[in-house]
Motif scaffolding. Structure first.
Motif, short mmCIF file in Angstrom:
data_model
loop_
_atom_site.label_atom_id
_atom_site.label_comp_id
_atom_site.label_asym_id
_atom_site.label_seq_id
_atom_site.Cartn_x
_atom_site.Cartn_y
_atom_site.Cartn_z
N ALA A 158 -0.79 7.12 -7.41
CA ALA A 158 -1.96 6.24 -7.43
C ALA A 158 -1.81 5.14 -8.47
O ALA A 158 -2.42 4.07 -8.35
N ASN A 161 1.22 2.93 -6.39
CA ASN A 161 1.42 2.77 -4.94
C ASN A 161 1.11 1.35 -4.47
O ASN A 161 0.18 0.69 -4.92
N ASN A 174 5.92 5.01 -2.98
CA ASN A 174 5.31 6.27 -2.55
C ASN A 174 5.90 7.42 -3.36
O ASN A 174 6.79 7.24 -4.20
N SER A 234 -3.08 4.30 -0.78
CA SER A 234 -3.53 3.08 -1.45
C SER A 234 -5.04 2.90 -1.31
O SER A 234 -5.61 3.09 -0.23
N ALA A 235 -5.67 2.54 -2.41
CA ALA A 235 -7.13 2.43 -2.42
C ALA A 235 -7.63 1.18 -1.69
O ALA A 235 -8.68 1.21 -1.05
N GLY A 249 -2.72 0.14 -4.94
CA GLY A 249 -3.50 1.13 -5.67
C GLY A 249 -4.56 0.49 -6.54
O GLY A 249 -4.73 -0.73 -6.57
N TYR A 299 -9.53 4.18 -12.29
CA TYR A 299 -8.35 5.04 -12.30
C TYR A 299 -8.58 6.28 -13.16
O TYR A 299 -8.17 7.39 -12.79
#
Length: 419
Positions: A158, A161, A174, A234-235, A249, A299
């Motif tokens: 995270a 990414n 990844n 990924s966010a 991320g 985060y």
């Protein structure tokens, strides 16, 4: 005669069940040792993989292991700062690249210390239990070592990414294949351990209240694993002109302004720090600091959620395999609150990011920023809280001893008299 035959049959059945339980206990302890052992080995091989493919043809891949953040990452940053010395890059440009390095170093150090400690404790205590010399079980330490390994892997992914999507050059970051293999091995032996423990307590599952509560605990464990795994995705997803572009991320937002319209066509990633080269536009500079604060906070919330999830898994597994424990509802509440806060910070960061793009490019009307991962995580966290609430409703009922059939009572009394 009939009563003596029934007593003898029950004794043989009890003896066979006791033998089966002993065998299952040996397998479960051995599996716990395997979980801890693999966690201890693969924590040193934990890392991310950067892959670049060129037009769907040649593929280049490189791995950054967990100790990358102890030296090589800072060497890279020193080279970056040295090469840019005397340029007009703002302090923000360097800050947004230095923050992930410190966070990565903290996570890496914490993971190495925690997994090594928990794994060694698990191996020692479980080995003593296998030898019949230990009074304290080390299974919870084995589960915790696996959980921390998984949490550290997800947190590191995270942190970095990134994917450029379908383009001439596709770059993605990844979890490395070695890390995935280690986590998979731990997961397999964890499943064997859990299955054996459930089998040992099979007769207790005839108690409806125990069966319901244990099933809810298993559902919570499965859901929590799913949520932790989702964090590796990924966010953010950026779309321009209806076409999906970059996926990044949480901290990616603090490092880049995104795909600005004029840079998108050329496939050029324009970093926020590069765009703000002076304090002439104070609104943009201020917005940059806001984005950094929002991203770092989001985060930190993610990391907190991951480790709270690991603690909840240990609690729920203990509930199913060993004894009744308290505090499960507390973890559910904390997890849900953190998830809502996480989604809030992600949403606000996306909004501020859009404003930055509008201020810089002035034509970001067709820029779309979506964040499905935080939304899914929040929904699942609420579901986890609901499961915990339903489970607690059975607490008082479960505290009552299960009713024993009258025929079984009579048989037990008859056997006792015969003895």
């Amino acid at each position: 005669m009939q009563g003596e035959s029934a007593c003898a049959g029950k004794e043989r059945s009890a003896a066979r069940w006791t033998t089966a339980q002993k065998i299952l206990r040996i397998i479960s302890l051995s599996s716990a040792i395997a979980v801890a052992g693999f966690a201890l080995i693969f924590v040193f091989l934990l890392g991310t993989s950067l892959t670049a493919s060129f037009g769907g043809g040649r593929v280049v891949s490189t791995n950054n292991y967990i100790y990358y953040y102890f030296r090589n990452a800072f060497v890279w940053f020193a080279d970056l700062a040295s090469d840019s010395y005397g340029s007009s890059d703002s302090d923000m440009y360097y800050i947004t690249r230095l923050i992930p390095l410190f966070i990565g170093a903290a996570i890496s150090a914490g993971a190495l210390i925690s997994v090594c400690t928990l794994s060694i404790m698990a191996i020692v205590y479980c080995s003593l239990s296998l030898a019949g010399k230990g009074k304290k079980s080390g299974e919870k330490y084995a589960i915790a070592s696996f959980g921390v390994l998984l949490a550290a892997a997800v947190s590191l992914v995270a942190l970095e990414n990134f994917s450029t999507g379908e383009s001439i050059i596709n770059v993605s970051v990844n979890l490395s294949k070695v890390s995935a293999a280690g986590i998979s091995l731990c997961g397999v032996f964890f499943a064997i351990y859990l299955g054996c423990c459930i089998a040992i307590r099979a007769k207790e599952f005839t108690n409806k209240d125990f069966a319901v509560k244990s099933s809810l605990s298993l559902a919570s464990v499965a859901l929590t694993f799913v949520v932790i795994g989702i964090f590796a995705v990924s966010a953010y997803t950026f779309a321009q002109g209806g076409v999906d572009g970059i996926k990044m991320g949480i901290l990616g937002v603090s490092r880049a302004a995104g795909e600005i319209a004029e840079g998108y066509g050329a496939g050029l990633l324009l970093y926020f720090g590069n765009l703000v080269r002076s304090n002439e536009n104070m609104a943009i500079v201020t917005n940059a600091y806001v984005l950094v604060a929002l991203s770092v906070t989001a985060y930190v919330l993610l990391v907190c959620m991951v480790f709270v999830g690991v603690a909840a898994i240990v609690k729920h597994v203990t509930q199913v395999t060993n004894k009744d424990v308290k505090g499960r509802l507390t973890y559910g509440i904390v997890f849900a609150v953190l998830a809502i806060a996480f989604l809030t910070f992600i949403a606000v960061a996306a909004s501020e990011y859009f404003k930055a793009a509008e201020s810089i490019a002035g034509n970001s009307a067709d820029l779309k920023i979506t964040y499905p991962v935080p939304i899914v995580v929040t929904v699942l966290s609420v579901a986890l809280l609901a499961v915990s609430i339903v489970q607690i409703c059975f607490e008082k009922k479960f505290a009552k001893p299960a009713a024993v059939p009258a025929e079984e009572v009579a048989l037990e009394e008859g056997c006792a008299e015969a003895e």
